[in-house]
Design a protein around this motif. Structure first.
Motif, short mmCIF file in Angstrom:
data_model
loop_
_atom_site.label_atom_id
_atom_site.label_comp_id
_atom_site.label_asym_id
_atom_site.label_seq_id
_atom_site.Cartn_x
_atom_site.Cartn_y
_atom_site.Cartn_z
N ASP A 42 0.76 -1.20 -0.03
CA ASP A 42 -0.18 0.06 -0.08
C ASP A 42 0.83 1.06 0.02
O ASP A 42 0.41 2.33 -0.48
CB ASP A 42 -0.86 -0.02 1.11
N PHE A 45 1.49 1.83 -3.38
CA PHE A 45 0.19 2.09 -4.38
C PHE A 45 -0.02 3.62 -4.07
O PHE A 45 -0.24 4.21 -5.06
CB PHE A 45 -1.00 1.50 -3.49
N VAL A 46 0.06 3.99 -2.64
CA VAL A 46 -0.13 5.42 -2.33
C VAL A 46 1.01 6.52 -2.96
O VAL A 46 0.72 7.18 -3.71
CB VAL A 46 -0.47 5.71 -0.84
N ALA A 50 -1.31 6.40 -6.20
CA ALA A 50 -2.34 7.19 -5.90
C ALA A 50 -2.22 8.73 -6.15
O ALA A 50 -2.87 9.43 -6.62
CB ALA A 50 -2.97 6.80 -4.91
N LEU A 77 -2.89 12.90 1.11
CA LEU A 77 -2.40 11.66 0.93
C LEU A 77 -0.67 11.74 0.95
O LEU A 77 -0.16 11.05 1.95
CB LEU A 77 -2.29 11.24 -0.40
N GLU A 81 -1.07 10.36 4.76
CA GLU A 81 -0.78 8.93 4.74
C GLU A 81 0.41 8.52 4.44
O GLU A 81 1.03 7.40 5.44
CB GLU A 81 -1.62 8.77 3.31
N TYR A 108 -2.36 -2.32 -10.80
CA TYR A 108 -3.54 -1.68 -10.51
C TYR A 108 -3.05 -0.07 -10.69
O TYR A 108 -3.73 0.63 -11.20
CB TYR A 108 -3.65 -1.83 -9.03
N GLU A 132 -12.11 3.16 -5.89
CA GLU A 132 -11.17 2.80 -4.98
C GLU A 132 -11.04 3.21 -3.40
O GLU A 132 -11.04 2.76 -2.38
CB GLU A 132 -9.50 2.76 -5.55
N GLU A 133 -11.72 4.47 -3.55
CA GLU A 133 -11.66 5.06 -2.04
C GLU A 133 -13.14 4.48 -1.40
O GLU A 133 -13.24 4.27 -0.24
CB GLU A 133 -12.12 6.67 -2.17
N TYR A 136 -12.10 0.87 -0.06
CA TYR A 136 -11.28 0.94 0.86
C TYR A 136 -12.00 1.21 2.36
O TYR A 136 -11.98 0.71 3.39
CB TYR A 136 -10.11 2.02 0.72
N TRP A 159 -8.97 5.00 7.75
CA TRP A 159 -9.60 4.62 6.68
C TRP A 159 -11.28 4.69 6.96
O TRP A 159 -11.87 4.34 6.00
CB TRP A 159 -9.23 3.86 5.94
N PHE A 164 -12.84 10.69 6.60
CA PHE A 164 -12.66 9.74 5.36
C PHE A 164 -13.92 9.60 4.76
O PHE A 164 -14.10 9.56 3.14
CB PHE A 164 -12.05 8.50 5.56
N GLU A 196 -9.36 -3.89 -7.03
CA GLU A 196 -9.27 -3.61 -5.57
C GLU A 196 -9.13 -5.24 -4.90
O GLU A 196 -8.16 -5.22 -4.12
CB GLU A 196 -10.34 -2.92 -5.18
N PHE A 199 -5.60 -6.80 -5.51
CA PHE A 199 -4.88 -6.28 -4.49
C PHE A 199 -4.87 -7.09 -3.21
O PHE A 199 -3.81 -7.66 -2.69
CB PHE A 199 -5.11 -4.82 -4.53
C1 MP5 Z 1 -6.67 2.97 -0.99
C2 MP5 Z 1 -5.41 2.56 -0.86
C3 MP5 Z 1 -7.40 4.14 -0.60
N1 MP5 Z 1 -4.65 3.17 0.07
N2 MP5 Z 1 -5.20 1.42 -1.37
C4 MP5 Z 1 -5.71 0.61 -2.30
C5 MP5 Z 1 -5.17 -0.50 -2.75
N3 MP5 Z 1 -6.80 1.28 -2.50
C6 MP5 Z 1 -7.57 2.24 -2.18
O1 MP5 Z 1 -6.90 5.31 -1.29
P1 MP5 Z 1 -6.08 6.63 -0.27
O2 MP5 Z 1 -5.97 7.51 -1.56
O3 MP5 Z 1 -4.93 6.07 0.09
O4 MP5 Z 1 -7.22 7.00 0.43
#
Ligand code: MP5
Length: 209
Positions: A42, A45-46, A50, A77, A81, A108, A132-133, A136, A159, A164, A196, A199
């Protein structure tokens, strides 16, 4: 035509049934140490995905509309994050964030970046960002209150927080407020949900550590 987000969510019940809760999340509740592969994936990913995806979206947002919102969200983010991953990595005894991510995460991220740059603002990126949000939020809301482990409390309180939730609802309004084609939106929404799921599945699989 207005995009109907409730319909998008309803059409993907088969996907939600497989990841709320996901078997990996169930495992994590019993053994928080098994969250270590998630931290690496993650984080990539971020950090690698993202943030760039949201910047690409912001760069195409109409200035009078969603530009500020997307820029503020991207900033959140980067400043809120990313430190969470560093903190959680330390609390779990050190996760090497320099390792390469799984191909599930890499694909992804490239899917999202492809959407943000190749399709128009509504049909592509905005729908995917909402998907995706929203996904999550559902995944972490399930976990909320199920463990007192400080790392899990830290993550689920981020989250699945009220802030959020409000952010996800704001994304929903953004998608619904735009003129869009439901069929195209449905395709993008479904693919994002399936990524998702991939993942989460991959966190249980052989491609991670
Ligand atoms: C999010 C994330 C949420 N962190 N990871 C995945 C695989 N899906 C969704 O996104 P964010 O932008 O971190 O809130």
């Amino acid at each position: 035509m207005r995009v109907d987000t409730e319909r998008l969510i309803g059409e993907n019940r088969d996907v939600w049934a497989r990841f709320v809760p996901h078997p990996y999340m169930v495992k994590v509740v019993g053994d928080p140490g098994s969250l270590r592969p998630w931290v690496l994936e993650d984080y990539h990913f971020v950090r690698g995905g993202a943030i760039r995806f949201m910047l690409a979206l912001a760069s195409r947002a109409p200035p009078e509309g969603h530009l500020d919102f997307l820029l503020e969200s991207t900033h959140r983010l980067a400043t809120m994050e990313v430190p969470i991953f560093l903190e959680v990595s330390r609390d779990l005894g050190g996760v090497d964030l320099g390792r390469e991510p799984s191909m599930a995460t890499v694909s992804y991220v490239s899917f999202l970046n492809h959407l943000a740059t190749s399709m128009d603002f509504v049909y592509g990126g905005a729908v995917a960002l909402f998907a995706e949000e929203w996904a999550y939020y559902q995944a972490w809301k399930w976990l909320s209150g199920k463990s007192q482990h400080p790392v899990l409390v830290r993550l689920s309180s981020h989250w699945s927080s009220r802030e959020f939730c409000e952010y996800v609802e704001r994304l929903r309004e953004m998608v619904e407020g735009m003129q869009g084609d439901q069929k195209t939106a449905a395709g993008v929404f479904r693919e994002t949900c399936r990524f998702e799921l991939l993942f989460w599945d991959s966190l249980n699989g052989p491609d991670t550590h």
